[in-house]
Motif scaffolding. Structure first.
Motif, short mmCIF file in Angstrom:
data_model
loop_
_atom_site.label_atom_id
_atom_site.label_comp_id
_atom_site.label_asym_id
_atom_site.label_seq_id
_atom_site.Cartn_x
_atom_site.Cartn_y
_atom_site.Cartn_z
N LYS A 115 0.84 -1.19 0.00
CA LYS A 115 0.00 0.00 0.00
C LYS A 115 0.88 1.25 0.00
CE LYS A 115 -2.03 -1.03 3.82
NZ LYS A 115 -2.86 -0.98 5.03
N PRO A 116 0.44 2.29 -0.69
CA PRO A 116 1.20 3.55 -0.61
C PRO A 116 0.96 4.18 0.76
CG PRO A 116 -0.75 3.83 -1.98
CD PRO A 116 -0.69 2.38 -1.59
N GLU A 117 2.01 4.34 1.52
CA GLU A 117 1.92 4.95 2.84
C GLU A 117 3.23 5.62 3.16
OE1 GLU A 117 0.79 1.71 5.39
OE2 GLU A 117 2.55 0.57 4.94
N PRO A 118 3.24 6.52 4.14
CA PRO A 118 4.50 7.20 4.47
C PRO A 118 5.60 6.21 4.85
CG PRO A 118 2.64 8.26 5.54
CD PRO A 118 2.13 6.99 4.93
N PHE A 119 6.82 6.57 4.48
CA PHE A 119 7.98 5.75 4.78
C PHE A 119 8.34 5.84 6.26
CE2 PHE A 119 10.57 5.42 0.58
CZ PHE A 119 9.44 5.02 -0.10
N THR A 120 8.93 4.77 6.76
CA THR A 120 9.62 4.84 8.04
C THR A 120 10.98 5.48 7.77
OG1 THR A 120 10.73 2.71 7.77
CG2 THR A 120 8.54 2.69 8.83
N GLU A 121 11.70 5.85 8.81
CA GLU A 121 13.04 6.41 8.60
C GLU A 121 13.95 5.37 7.98
OE1 GLU A 121 14.36 8.09 12.30
OE2 GLU A 121 13.13 9.87 12.00
N ARG A 122 13.80 4.12 8.35
CA ARG A 122 14.62 3.05 7.78
C ARG A 122 14.36 2.93 6.27
NH1 ARG A 122 13.50 -0.50 11.33
NH2 ARG A 122 15.38 -0.16 12.54
N GLU A 123 13.08 3.00 5.88
CA GLU A 123 12.75 2.93 4.45
C GLU A 123 13.31 4.14 3.70
OE1 GLU A 123 8.52 0.56 4.30
OE2 GLU A 123 8.57 2.53 5.24
N ALA A 124 13.26 5.32 4.32
CA ALA A 124 13.81 6.51 3.67
C ALA A 124 15.31 6.35 3.47
CB ALA A 124 13.51 7.76 4.52
N TRP A 125 16.01 5.78 4.45
CA TRP A 125 17.45 5.54 4.32
C TRP A 125 17.72 4.55 3.19
CZ3 TRP A 125 22.06 7.24 4.81
CH2 TRP A 125 23.16 6.38 4.80
N ILE A 126 16.96 3.47 3.14
CA ILE A 126 17.13 2.47 2.07
C ILE A 126 16.86 3.12 0.71
CG2 ILE A 126 16.19 0.33 1.09
CD1 ILE A 126 15.72 -0.57 4.05
N TRP A 127 15.83 3.95 0.63
CA TRP A 127 15.51 4.65 -0.61
C TRP A 127 16.70 5.48 -1.07
CZ3 TRP A 127 15.33 9.71 -2.19
CH2 TRP A 127 14.56 10.01 -3.32
N MET A 128 17.34 6.20 -0.13
CA MET A 128 18.48 7.04 -0.48
C MET A 128 19.65 6.19 -1.00
SD MET A 128 18.36 9.76 2.66
CE MET A 128 19.91 10.53 2.24
N CYS A 168 10.02 14.67 -0.07
CA CYS A 168 8.74 14.80 0.65
C CYS A 168 7.65 14.00 -0.05
CB CYS A 168 8.30 16.26 0.72
SG CYS A 168 9.28 17.33 1.77
N GLU A 169 7.57 14.15 -1.36
CA GLU A 169 6.55 13.44 -2.14
C GLU A 169 6.80 11.94 -2.14
OE1 GLU A 169 6.17 15.19 -6.03
OE2 GLU A 169 6.00 17.22 -5.17
N ALA A 170 8.05 11.54 -2.33
CA ALA A 170 8.38 10.12 -2.41
C ALA A 170 8.15 9.41 -1.07
CB ALA A 170 9.84 9.94 -2.84
N TRP A 171 8.43 10.08 0.01
CA TRP A 171 8.35 9.46 1.33
C TRP A 171 7.04 9.72 2.06
CZ3 TRP A 171 13.70 11.51 3.43
CH2 TRP A 171 14.73 11.00 2.61
N GLY A 172 6.23 10.67 1.56
CA GLY A 172 4.98 11.02 2.24
C GLY A 172 5.22 11.79 3.53
N TRP A 173 6.27 12.63 3.54
CA TRP A 173 6.66 13.39 4.73
C TRP A 173 6.51 14.88 4.48
CZ3 TRP A 173 12.03 11.30 6.74
CH2 TRP A 173 11.91 9.95 7.08
N SER A 174 6.49 15.66 5.58
CA SER A 174 6.52 17.11 5.49
C SER A 174 7.96 17.57 5.23
CB SER A 174 6.02 17.73 6.80
OG SER A 174 6.95 17.47 7.84
#
Length: 117
Positions: free
Chosen positions: A18-31, A64-70
């Motif tokens: 499901k599309p939902e905001p990333f966790t910090e771990r997911e944001a790190w993996i994305w980077m 912000c858009e990719a991760w669903g964050w402010s």
């Protein structure tokens, strides 16, 4: 447990999740997954950015858009990673260039295939 795993970049578009905001771990993996695995030029808007292995170029707004964050959450997260020496940042060209420190520990270098390029 130690070692590395290869994960397809298509994971972020897989319909199984499901599309939902990333966790910090997911944001790190994305980077780490978005970082260049070899030197290259990347278009960012009207500018071509020279990237080295382990670098990515993108705007905070894009993250912000990719991760669903402010924006403030992305800014705080990046600052914390920088304070922990996990990333370095530069914006000399007007584009954010993020360098993943110890990138080679996260992504092993490609082995030659034996096939000429």
């Amino acid at each position: 447990m130690s070692g590395t795993v290869n994960i397809s970049r298509s994971l972020w578009r897989d319909d199984a999740f499901k599309p939902e905001p990333f966790t910090e771990r997911e944001a790190w993996i994305w980077m780490v997954m978005d970082a260049s695995y070899k030197p290259r030029k990347k278009p960012v808007g009207n500018i071509w950015v020279e990237l080295e292995r382990g670098q990515l170029a993108c705007s905070v707004r894009f993250m912000c858009e990719a991760w669903g964050w402010s924006k403030s959450r992305v800014d705080r997260f990046l600052k914390r990673l920088e304070n922990r020496d996990m990333i370095g940042t530069a914006s000399g060209t007007g584009v954010n260039v993020i360098t993943i420190c110890k990138y080679d520990e996260y992504q092993s270098k490609a082995k030659p295939s034996g096939t000429p390029e």
